[in-house]
Design a protein around this motif. Structure first.
Motif, PDB file in Angstrom:
ATOM      1  N   UNK A 136       0.805  -1.217   0.000  1.00 50.26           N
ATOM      2  CA  UNK A 136       0.000   0.000   0.000  1.00 50.26           C
ATOM      3  C   UNK A 136       0.831   1.255   0.000  1.00 50.26           C
ATOM      4  N   UNK A 137       2.164   1.117   0.000  1.00 44.65           N
ATOM      5  CA  UNK A 137       3.007   2.296   0.018  1.00 44.65           C
ATOM      6  C   UNK A 137       2.806   3.140  -1.218  1.00 44.65           C
ATOM      7  N   UNK A 138       3.079   4.414  -1.089  1.00 47.20           N
ATOM      8  CA  UNK A 138       2.825   5.311  -2.209  1.00 47.20           C
ATOM      9  C   UNK A 138       4.081   5.773  -2.884  1.00 47.20           C
ATOM     10  N   UNK A 139       5.168   5.064  -2.703  1.00 48.33           N
ATOM     11  CA  UNK A 139       6.428   5.497  -3.286  1.00 48.33           C
ATOM     12  C   UNK A 139       6.531   5.174  -4.747  1.00 48.33           C
ATOM     13  N   UNK A 140       7.639   5.565  -5.331  1.00 50.99           N
ATOM     14  CA  UNK A 140       7.900   5.323  -6.744  1.00 50.99           C
ATOM     15  C   UNK A 140       8.847   4.160  -6.884  1.00 50.99           C
ATOM     16  N   UNK A 141       8.608   3.258  -7.832  1.00 46.30           N
ATOM     17  CA  UNK A 141       9.483   2.111  -7.991  1.00 46.30           C
ATOM     18  C   UNK A 141      10.896   2.556  -8.321  1.00 46.30           C
ATOM     19  N   UNK A 142      11.890   1.812  -7.867  1.00 47.72           N
ATOM     20  CA  UNK A 142      13.249   2.166  -8.200  1.00 47.72           C
ATOM     21  C   UNK A 142      13.492   2.021  -9.691  1.00 47.72           C
ATOM     22  N   UNK A 249     -16.821  -0.133  -6.572  1.00 47.74           N
ATOM     23  CA  UNK A 249     -15.816  -0.619  -5.617  1.00 47.74           C
ATOM     24  C   UNK A 249     -15.031   0.534  -5.012  1.00 47.74           C
ATOM     25  N   UNK A 250     -14.835   1.602  -5.780  1.00 47.56           N
ATOM     26  CA  UNK A 250     -14.048   2.746  -5.313  1.00 47.56           C
ATOM     27  C   UNK A 250     -14.723   3.518  -4.182  1.00 47.56           C
ATOM     28  N   UNK A 251     -15.995   3.188  -3.913  1.00 49.96           N
ATOM     29  CA  UNK A 251     -16.715   3.829  -2.809  1.00 49.96           C
ATOM     30  C   UNK A 251     -16.506   3.089  -1.492  1.00 49.96           C
ATOM     31  N   UNK A 252     -15.885   1.912  -1.570  1.00 54.29           N
ATOM     32  CA  UNK A 252     -15.748   1.026  -0.410  1.00 54.29           C
ATOM     33  C   UNK A 252     -14.306   1.045   0.090  1.00 54.29           C
ATOM     34  N   UNK A 253     -14.111   1.122   1.412  1.00 55.59           N
ATOM     35  CA  UNK A 253     -12.763   1.024   1.976  1.00 55.59           C
ATOM     36  C   UNK A 253     -12.278  -0.419   1.863  1.00 55.59           C
ATOM     37  N   UNK A 255     -10.459   0.475  -0.884  1.00 56.94           N
ATOM     38  CA  UNK A 255     -10.303   0.991  -2.239  1.00 56.94           C
ATOM     39  C   UNK A 255     -10.447   2.516  -2.258  1.00 56.94           C
ATOM     40  N   UNK A 256     -11.365   3.014  -1.426  1.00 57.25           N
ATOM     41  CA  UNK A 256     -11.655   4.453  -1.397  1.00 57.25           C
ATOM     42  C   UNK A 256     -10.483   5.279  -0.875  1.00 57.25           C
ATOM     43  N   UNK A 257      -9.514   4.632  -0.241  1.00 61.26           N
ATOM     44  CA  UNK A 257      -8.360   5.370   0.290  1.00 61.26           C
ATOM     45  C   UNK A 257      -7.248   5.524  -0.740  1.00 61.26           C
ATOM     46  N   UNK A 258      -7.379   4.864  -1.886  1.00 61.51           N
ATOM     47  CA  UNK A 258      -6.330   4.928  -2.900  1.00 61.51           C
ATOM     48  C   UNK A 258      -6.296   6.297  -3.557  1.00 61.51           C
ATOM     49  N   UNK A 259      -5.098   6.831  -3.727  1.00 64.05           N
ATOM     50  CA  UNK A 259      -4.911   8.106  -4.426  1.00 64.05           C
ATOM     51  C   UNK A 259      -4.263   7.886  -5.791  1.00 64.05           C
ATOM     52  N   UNK A 260      -4.175   6.636  -6.198  1.00 64.40           N
ATOM     53  CA  UNK A 260      -3.545   6.297  -7.469  1.00 64.40           C
ATOM     54  C   UNK A 260      -4.456   6.647  -8.644  1.00 64.40           C
ATOM     55  N   UNK A 261      -3.894   7.253  -9.660  1.00 67.20           N
ATOM     56  CA  UNK A 261      -4.643   7.544 -10.878  1.00 67.20           C
ATOM     57  C   UNK A 261      -5.066   6.229 -11.520  1.00 67.20           C
TER      58      UNK A 261
END
Length: 313
Positions: A136-142, A249-253, A255-261
């Protein structure tokens, strides 16, 4: 070919036909009124001219189910089980799959069906360390990271130049697992009617790909203490979902916490826009209560005499 590249030119498959999933879909008993059948409210569900199956079951047969790339994160069929959740958080999902010989439309019994997919936040088991900060981390892949990388904002395209034969190579390449986690992965044998069922969760999304589930169908092998061994892979594909269901599905936790485009179904470069033939599933769930569970069903038409391991595209 990386997983974000479009499907390569398909071989002439006019000799083969795939079953229209609508005729074989199984709807969960007792779902009741208010069910949303998002098989493809906005998608084409068939192509070509159908004809009655040689199997005599009245199903409509079309082309072979589309072959796709394997992607970098396949792990051999070593988890023989129905329930693949391992307590992973997400919307409960029952997958009901049928496998048929696309030439005869007869059920393919004792075929081993693999499925694997990311969790609700886009992370793949076996590759958690490739994300920044873990699951669930929001970092960028190396730089040089493979393209299905589970980072919370993973991409299917490497950020650097992949090594020869590594991720991003022909057919999507393969990346060796970085940990021993195996949630949301499993294998089962089809029964005498060609059916197999899995208990899982509705998959999430990550940058560069629409929501999807990977699958492989193996024939000619056998079950051992170590898993399914031998034989050949006759189908490598992916299952897809109507946009309306993904939005629900995006309304349900969580999933709803994702900030990914999110990449939509029509934007995806792997889905070939052919409806059921391309892997579009039929989904059933209670309207406004998707969190209670989803049933997904599809019939896969495969050629048991061929080899399609995801590297032949």
């Amino acid at each position: 070919m990386t997983e974000t590249q479009g499907p390569a030119h398909k071989k002439d498959m006019t000799r083969r036909r795939a079953v229209l999933a609508g005729g074989a879909a199984i709807i969960a008993a007792g779902v009741g009124a208010g069910v949303v059948a998002s098989a493809s409210a906005d998608e084409t569900t068939s192509s070509g001219t159908g004809k009655k199956s040689a199997g005599g079951q009245g199903e409509e047969c079309y082309r072979l189910t589309s072959e796709t790339t394997e992607g970098p994160y396949y792990i051999d069929a070593d988890k023989i089980r129905k329930d693949i959740t391992e307590d992973t958080e997400g919307i409960p999902m029952t997958l009901r799959l049928k496998v048929i010989d696309s030439d005869t439309c007869k059920p393919l019994k004792h075929a081993a069906v693999d499925i694997w997919h990311c969790d609700a936040l886009g992370v793949y088991s076996g590759y958690e360390s490739m994300s920044s900060g873990g699951p669930g981390g929001g970092g960028t892949p190396p730089s040089g990271a493979p393209t299905d990388a589970p980072t919370g904002v993973p991409t299917d395209a490497p950020t650097g130049t992949p090594p020869s034969g590594g991720p991003g190579g022909g057919g999507g390449g393969h990346t060796e697992p970085t940990d021993d986690k195996r949630y949301l992965r499993g294998t089962r044998l089809t029964d005498k009617h060609g059916y197999v069922e899995f208990k899982t969760i509705f998959p999430g999304w990550y940058q560069g790909r629409c929501v999807h589930i990977h699958t492989k169908v193996h024939v000619g092998g056998k079950m051992t203490d170590a898993g399914y061994e031998g034989g050949r892979t006759c189908h490598t594909g992916q299952f897809f979902f109507a946009e309306s269901a993904v939005l629900d599905s995006a309304k349900v936790a969580p999933y709803s916490t994702s900030t990914t485009t999110r990449t939509t179904l029509t934007e995806d470069t792997i889905y070939d826009q052919s409806g059921v033939t391309g892997g579009l599933m039929k989904l059933s769930y209670r309207k406004n209560h998707m969190a209670r569970g989803v049933v997904g069903s599809i019939t896969m038409g495969v050629d048991p005499d061929e080899t399609h391991d995801g590297t032949d595209l």
